[in-house]
Design a protein around this motif. Structure first.
Motif, PDB file in Angstrom:
ATOM      1  N   UNK A 244       0.841  -1.199   0.000  1.00  0.00           N
ATOM      2  CA  UNK A 244       0.000   0.000   0.000  1.00  0.00           C
ATOM      3  C   UNK A 244       0.874   1.246   0.000  1.00  0.00           C
ATOM      4  N   UNK A 245       0.681   2.109  -0.966  1.00  0.00           N
ATOM      5  CA  UNK A 245       1.489   3.311  -1.103  1.00  0.00           C
ATOM      6  C   UNK A 245       0.678   4.545  -0.752  1.00  0.00           C
ATOM      7  N   UNK A 246       1.340   5.513  -0.113  1.00  0.00           N
ATOM      8  CA  UNK A 246       0.639   6.753   0.219  1.00  0.00           C
ATOM      9  C   UNK A 246       0.353   7.576  -1.036  1.00  0.00           C
ATOM     10  N   UNK A 247       1.006   7.215  -2.154  1.00  0.00           N
ATOM     11  CA  UNK A 247       0.776   7.927  -3.416  1.00  0.00           C
ATOM     12  C   UNK A 247      -0.025   7.100  -4.420  1.00  0.00           C
ATOM     13  N   UNK A 248      -0.647   5.991  -3.937  1.00  0.00           N
ATOM     14  CA  UNK A 248      -1.521   5.235  -4.822  1.00  0.00           C
ATOM     15  C   UNK A 248      -2.699   6.110  -5.226  1.00  0.00           C
ATOM     16  N   UNK A 249      -3.376   5.744  -6.289  1.00  0.00           N
ATOM     17  CA  UNK A 249      -4.388   6.608  -6.892  1.00  0.00           C
ATOM     18  C   UNK A 249      -5.458   7.045  -5.891  1.00  0.00           C
ATOM     19  N   UNK A 250      -5.921   6.119  -5.045  1.00  0.00           N
ATOM     20  CA  UNK A 250      -7.029   6.450  -4.140  1.00  0.00           C
ATOM     21  C   UNK A 250      -6.582   7.318  -2.968  1.00  0.00           C
ATOM     22  N   UNK A 378      -6.008   8.235   6.043  1.00  0.00           N
ATOM     23  CA  UNK A 378      -6.772   6.989   6.070  1.00  0.00           C
ATOM     24  C   UNK A 378      -6.118   5.938   6.966  1.00  0.00           C
ATOM     25  N   UNK A 379      -6.941   5.043   7.526  1.00  0.00           N
ATOM     26  CA  UNK A 379      -6.446   4.036   8.468  1.00  0.00           C
ATOM     27  C   UNK A 379      -5.282   3.227   7.909  1.00  0.00           C
ATOM     28  N   UNK A 380      -5.421   2.788   6.635  1.00  0.00           N
ATOM     29  CA  UNK A 380      -4.439   1.861   6.066  1.00  0.00           C
ATOM     30  C   UNK A 380      -3.047   2.478   5.937  1.00  0.00           C
ATOM     31  N   UNK A 381      -2.973   3.797   5.836  1.00  0.00           N
ATOM     32  CA  UNK A 381      -1.664   4.438   5.637  1.00  0.00           C
ATOM     33  C   UNK A 381      -1.375   5.485   6.710  1.00  0.00           C
ATOM     34  N   UNK A 382      -2.138   5.475   7.824  1.00  0.00           N
ATOM     35  CA  UNK A 382      -1.993   6.539   8.815  1.00  0.00           C
ATOM     36  C   UNK A 382      -0.574   6.600   9.377  1.00  0.00           C
TER      37      UNK A 382
END
Length: 459
Positions: A244-250, A378-382
């Protein structure tokens, strides 16, 4: 105080003492730098390095926070914060040489940087949505209290003797050594904190997380529903989580907004006033070496009062409105100060302008930055995003801390701007912060972290 939230308030207040360490550790140099520079015979670059080395430590600690908090948990990371600041207080007071001073000043910065990346996340994760803004505001309130406290300590130490030789040899040691006291206190208090329920759930310790939730929110709290909701945010993309990247599209939009906010915040110039206040007040001709300490206390009182106001008003007015008003008023005040310096004006009115700047920064940008970043992430990248954001916060602080004495001592800039150039630069950054908040920042008040996380994932 609502008994349902009493435990959240208590734990948030303890965790926010990490902010006191930040305020104390960063601002202690304001009183010590003149004597320290004389003791080590520092030039403008060396003086900047003595101040900014702690910020370099902040950056290292903030960036490493994502790995330490993930591996050890929030509680152990906060304990480590206290240990590092305690050691830094002792060894910066009694360095063998300037290299040793820089090393341990950086060590203290690493501890504070780790705390700055951990404490807001911890507070945001244990607090109920209805009080989250206020409890996250405790962190900034403690930063302001730490700054005020250290200004008072510096003024007290300065009053102990009028002999310049004594001040050069010993005054800065007492100022810096005092930092070990709050470091030791926080190290002890952090042992009493429970672990973050969200970290426990992420590490498959749901039963322990449920017990902590009931202590936090009351015995009637529906733990199972909350646990399932939190688990769903962690496991929604379980197969993609390791990548999971903090710069992914979403996530790209919210990531860029948060990182821009983080970088610009300290480029607004707050550390030029907080770290170099004594020198600044003397340079513009409104204070002597002695009276500068007491004028710094006035600035500290204003900063603390603004932070307390923000804690009690952030839930009423929301985040966005305060950010817009505060950033615009900071732009006006710091630019006006630059104009007066450019014109060669010497007036106590300039101290009033500095206090106005401090009031608006301390009541809006300062506290709300630490509130809204963990809310928006967001939780996944907090953890990742909070570490990168905190790293950029300290990058801005490092730039200002290192360059302020170099800009004010530049012969070319002084010929063109008469010492006002840094303030025009900070004014520009304040205006950019204003535009960013006006057009890009959404309101987060009264929303759960999971609601915000879902909204930002769709952006």
């Amino acid at each position: 105080m609502n008994t349902t939230y009493s435990m959240s308030y208590k734990l948030s207040l303890i965790a926010s003492v990490a902010g006191l360490l930040y305020g104390f550790d960063s601002a202690v140099i304001a009183g010590a730098i003149t004597h320290l520079s004389h003791y080590f015979s520092l030039d403008a670059m060396g003086t900047g390095w003595a101040v900014s080395s702690v910020v370099l430590g902040f950056m290292i600690g903030a960036f490493s926070g994502q790995f330490i908090t993930n591996a050890l948990g929030r509680k152990k990371a906060l304990i480590l914060t206290g240990v590092l600041v305690f050691l830094a207080g002792i060894f910066t007071a009694f360095p063998y040489n300037f290299t040793m001073f820089i090393f341990f000043r950086s060590v203290g910065g690493i501890g504070v940087g780790l705390g700055s990346a951990t404490a807001p996340v911890y507070i945001g994760e244990i607090a109920a949505p209805k009080i989250r803004g206020r409890t996250l505001g405790f962190y900034q309130m403690m930063i302001a209290f730490g700054i005020l406290l250290v200004y008072m300590v510096n003024a007290l130490v300065a009053s102990w003797g009028s002999d310049p030789q004594w001040a050069t040899q010993y005054a800065w040691r007492y100022m810096l050594g005092a930092m070990s006291v709050p470091g030791c206190l926080f190290m002890i208090l952090a042992f009493w904190l429970p672990e973050s329920p969200r970290w426990l759930i992420k590490n498959h310790r749901e039963a322990q997380a449920g017990d902590i939730m009931k202590n936090l929110y009351g015995q009637n709290f529906d733990c199972q529903t909350a646990i399932q909701e939190i688990k769903s945010t962690f496991h929604q993309h379980a197969k993609l989580a390791p990548r999971e990247s903090i710069l992914s599209k979403k996530y790209r939009r919210v990531t860029l907004i948060i990182l821009a906010m983080a970088l610009l915040a300290n480029l607004c110039g707050i550390n030029a006033v907080l770290y170099y206040g004594n020198v600044l007040l003397e340079n513009i001709g409104i204070a002597s070496e002695k009276t500068a300490y007491y004028q710094q206390v006035i600035i500290g009182i204003a900063f603390f009062a603004a932070a307390v106001w923000a804690v009690y008003r952030v839930e009423k007015y929301g985040r966005r409105k305060l950010l817009i008003v505060g950033s615009f008023m900071c732009f006006l005040s710091i630019t006006l100060l630059g104009i007066l310096i450019r014109m060669g004006v010497t007036s106590i009115f300039m101290l009033v302008i500095m206090v106005v700047y401090i009031l608006f920064f301390g009541g809006t940008i300062g506290p709300i930055l630490w509130i809204i970043i963990p809310e928006l992430a967001p939780n996944m990248i907090r953890d990742k995003l909070m570490s990168w954001a905190t790293l950029l916060i300290w990058t801005g602080s490092f730039i200002v801390s290192q360059t302020f004495p170099m800009l004010t001592h530049s012969e070319t800039l002084n010929r063109l701007f008469n010492g006002s150039f840094p303030f025009f630069l900070y004014g520009l950054c304040c205006f950019l912060w204003f535009l960013l908040n006006l057009f890009c920042v959404a309101e987060t008040k009264d929303k759960s972290l999971e609601q915000i996380s879902a909204e930002m994932s769709k952006a």
